[in-house]
Design an enzyme around this catalytic site. Structure first.
Site, mmCIF file in Angstrom:
data_model
loop_
_atom_site.group_PDB
_atom_site.id
_atom_site.type_symbol
_atom_site.label_atom_id
_atom_site.label_comp_id
_atom_site.label_asym_id
_atom_site.label_seq_id
_atom_site.Cartn_x
_atom_site.Cartn_y
_atom_site.Cartn_z
ATOM 1 N N ARG A 208 71.859 25.678 26.969
ATOM 2 C CA ARG A 208 72.584 24.404 27.122
ATOM 3 C C ARG A 208 73.903 24.431 26.350
ATOM 4 O O ARG A 208 74.932 24.008 26.858
ATOM 5 C CB ARG A 208 71.726 23.226 26.665
ATOM 6 C CG ARG A 208 70.557 22.958 27.604
ATOM 7 C CD ARG A 208 69.723 21.788 27.153
ATOM 8 N NE ARG A 208 69.250 22.010 25.798
ATOM 9 C CZ ARG A 208 68.974 21.051 24.919
ATOM 10 N NH1 ARG A 208 69.137 19.778 25.238
ATOM 11 N NH2 ARG A 208 68.520 21.341 23.725
ATOM 12 N N ASN B 44 67.142 20.436 29.388
ATOM 13 C CA ASN B 44 65.904 21.189 29.488
ATOM 14 C C ASN B 44 64.886 20.364 30.264
ATOM 15 O O ASN B 44 64.848 19.139 30.144
ATOM 16 C CB ASN B 44 65.329 21.500 28.105
ATOM 17 C CG ASN B 44 66.073 22.592 27.389
ATOM 18 O OD1 ASN B 44 66.771 23.388 27.987
ATOM 19 N ND2 ASN B 44 65.928 22.639 26.085
#
Length: 95
Positions: free
Chosen positions: A18, A37
């Site tokens: 990320r 996520n």
């Protein structure tokens, strides 16, 4: 402008995917959206921008950061609903 919703599967959680995605979107420039996520171990990205920039980001997502292993990227239907966070113009962030 083009909008895509990706599901990235493989070893993509716990290795900075990320953070890398946010950095890569800023490096490419002109990409708005978010990365998060999922409970199944995948990462999802919803992004919008010019075709060439989105295509460049998608190609980068197949590689990911140094310790990632991307097994599969699926293009999810871009159905807008109230459960997905909205895209903020000129902002790409982790959620």
């Amino acid at each position: 402008m083009r909008e895509v919703y990706l599901k990235i599967e493989g070893r993509v959680q716990g290795i900075g995917y990320r953070r890398w995605a946010v950095s890569k979107a800023l490096e490419i420039g002109g990409i708005s959206g978010w990365v998060r996520n999922e409970d199944d171990g995948s990462v999802e990205i919803l992004m919008s921008g010019d075709d060439d920039k989105i295509n460049q980001m998608i190609q980068c997502c197949y590689q990911g950061p140094l310790f990632a292993r991307v097994d599969k990227i699926s293009f999810l239907p871009g159905i807008r609903n109230y459960f997905l966070p909205q895209i903020e113009e000129n902002v790409f962030r982790r959620i």
